[in-house]
Design a protein around this motif. Structure first.
Motif, short mmCIF file in Angstrom:
data_model
loop_
_atom_site.label_atom_id
_atom_site.label_comp_id
_atom_site.label_asym_id
_atom_site.label_seq_id
_atom_site.Cartn_x
_atom_site.Cartn_y
_atom_site.Cartn_z
N GLY A 114 0.77 -1.23 0.00
CA GLY A 114 0.00 0.00 0.00
C GLY A 114 0.80 1.28 0.00
O GLY A 114 0.25 2.35 -0.29
N ALA A 127 2.62 -0.09 -2.95
CA ALA A 127 1.33 -0.02 -3.63
C ALA A 127 1.37 -0.56 -5.05
O ALA A 127 0.35 -1.07 -5.55
CB ALA A 127 0.83 1.42 -3.63
N ARG A 161 -4.12 -1.39 -0.58
CA ARG A 161 -5.05 -0.34 -0.98
C ARG A 161 -6.20 -0.97 -1.76
O ARG A 161 -6.24 -2.19 -1.96
CB ARG A 161 -4.33 0.71 -1.85
N HIS A 191 -6.54 -0.37 3.46
CA HIS A 191 -6.58 1.09 3.46
C HIS A 191 -7.54 1.48 2.35
O HIS A 191 -7.22 1.33 1.17
CB HIS A 191 -5.19 1.65 3.21
N ARG A 193 -8.61 3.40 0.23
CA ARG A 193 -8.39 4.42 -0.80
C ARG A 193 -7.54 3.82 -1.91
O ARG A 193 -6.79 2.87 -1.67
CB ARG A 193 -7.59 5.62 -0.27
N ASN A 194 -7.63 4.36 -3.09
CA ASN A 194 -6.62 4.07 -4.10
C ASN A 194 -5.32 4.76 -3.74
O ASN A 194 -5.30 5.72 -2.98
CB ASN A 194 -7.08 4.57 -5.48
N ALA A 195 -4.24 4.26 -4.29
CA ALA A 195 -2.95 4.95 -4.23
C ALA A 195 -2.70 5.56 -5.60
O ALA A 195 -2.80 4.88 -6.61
CB ALA A 195 -1.84 3.97 -3.88
#
Length: 352
Positions: A114, A127, A161, A191, A193-195
């Motif tokens: 991530g 990520a 992610r 997590h 969210r996108n990275a």
């Protein structure tokens, strides 16, 4: 022989793997944070939250194998349950590092999928691994096989992610999890969210990409056999508690660091116990601080983790200022902490 080796040989590390306490720690955890969650931070967080699961900073597998383990993998026995987070993308090296971590007493080994920093991207880990599920699966399989030969195997888990850049299809995220789960991983810290690998700093990557908790919730509904921990943007007790209706646990990141008393309140609310004042909690850290000072550790290396304890409270800014300005000075000791406490109104033991 490192201090951790000595503790391991003497049996001072409690074997928590498979115990009720270890399983319960899924509910509340503190995220691995670079430059933050070192051993001093984790000792403080353990004092605040006796039941939480703690994580090291990410350490690259090469560093674990070839680096200064006494520094990179420093751990106090009070930290358990504590997980070692690894970075890397070479299955053989990750397997070696996982074995080393398990032998040093860590209760879990977690693979970072991530982190979005440029350094991580250049090394083909973090990520960007979200785009290589087969490589992640192979790495996880190698790590699981390696630690399975030990007398006490440890769980191998993944922190990821939702995707990278313009990957906005839930099915791609779920397929990534399915492929890694098929390799033996039973726990995913998501997590939510996108990275964004181009155009955003690591700090912006923690704030700008929109949160999609519903993807983590959907994963838990569709794959109930997996443990799913939600991470990202959790800032209050109410927000953290709400995630327990949809997932196995909530992982706090910056909130646990910048407002550490939140971690204590959550531990008491979710596991029971007596709510302690900030001053009481901080003074309970005194034996550890003085032991570290006696070993030659500078006070600033510990007090930097304490600055948020009085976040939003009367005297909180002065508390931070006193510690920030004084802890780096030669000879700084516990009396500086008492001086900082005094400005918050906790004066009852100022002369101790």
């Amino acid at each position: 022989m490192t201090a951790a080796d000595q503790h391991q040989e003497s049996g001072k590390f409690p074997d928590l793997r498979g115990t009720t306490r270890y399983a319960a720690s899924l509910r509340l955890s503190v995220a691995p944070m670079m430059d933050w969650t070192d051993t001093h931070c984790r000792v403080f967080h353990r004092l605040l939250a006796p039941h939480a699961r703690l994580y090291t900073e990410m350490v690259h597998a090469n560093a674990v194998i070839h680096g200064d383990r006494s520094r990179l993998l420093a751990m106090d026995p009070v930290e358990h349950p504590v997980a070692l987070q690894l970075g890397g993308s070479e299955p053989e090296l990750l397997a070696q590092a996982a074995v080393i971590g398990a032998q040093l007493g860590f209760d879990e080994v977690n693979l970072n999928c991530g982190c979005p920093s440029d350094r991580v991207q250049a090394g083909r880990f973090g990520a960007c691994l979200m785009r290589e599920p087969a490589l992640v699966a192979g790495s996880v399989a190698a790590m699981i096989e390696a630690v399975s030969t030990l007398e006490t195997p440890v769980p191998v888990t993944v922190k990821c992610r939702l995707g990278v850049d313009d990957d906005h299809r839930y099915e791609v995220f779920r397929d990534f999890v399915d492929e890694v789960a098929a390799a033996g991983c039973r726990m995913f810290v998501v997590h939510a969210r996108n990275a964004w690998l181009k155009g955003l700093s690591p700090k912006e990557n923690r704030e700008v990409p929109p949160l999609r908790y519903d993807w983590a919730y959907a994963l838990k509904r569709e794959r109930p056999e997996l443990a799913v921990i939600v991470n990202g943007g959790i800032a209050t007790q109410e927000e953290a508690t709400a995630h327990l209706d949809h997932a196995d646990g909530a992982m706090l990141g910056r909130a646990a660091y910048h407002d550490p008393w939140l971690l204590h309140r959550l531990d008491v609310a979710w596991f029971g116990g007596q709510l302690r004042t900030r001053g009481e909690l901080l003074r309970a850290l005194r034996p550890y601080v003085e032991a570290q000072l006696a070993r030659g550790v500078f006070l600033k290396h510990i007090t930097r983790h304490l600055l948020g304890l009085f976040h939003g409270e009367r005297g909180g800014r002065a508390f931070r200022q006193i510690l920030s300005e004084g802890a780096h000075r030669p000879g700084a000791d516990w009396s500086l902490v008492e001086a900082a406490l005094a400005v918050t109104g906790h004066k009852e033991q100022a002369a101790a």
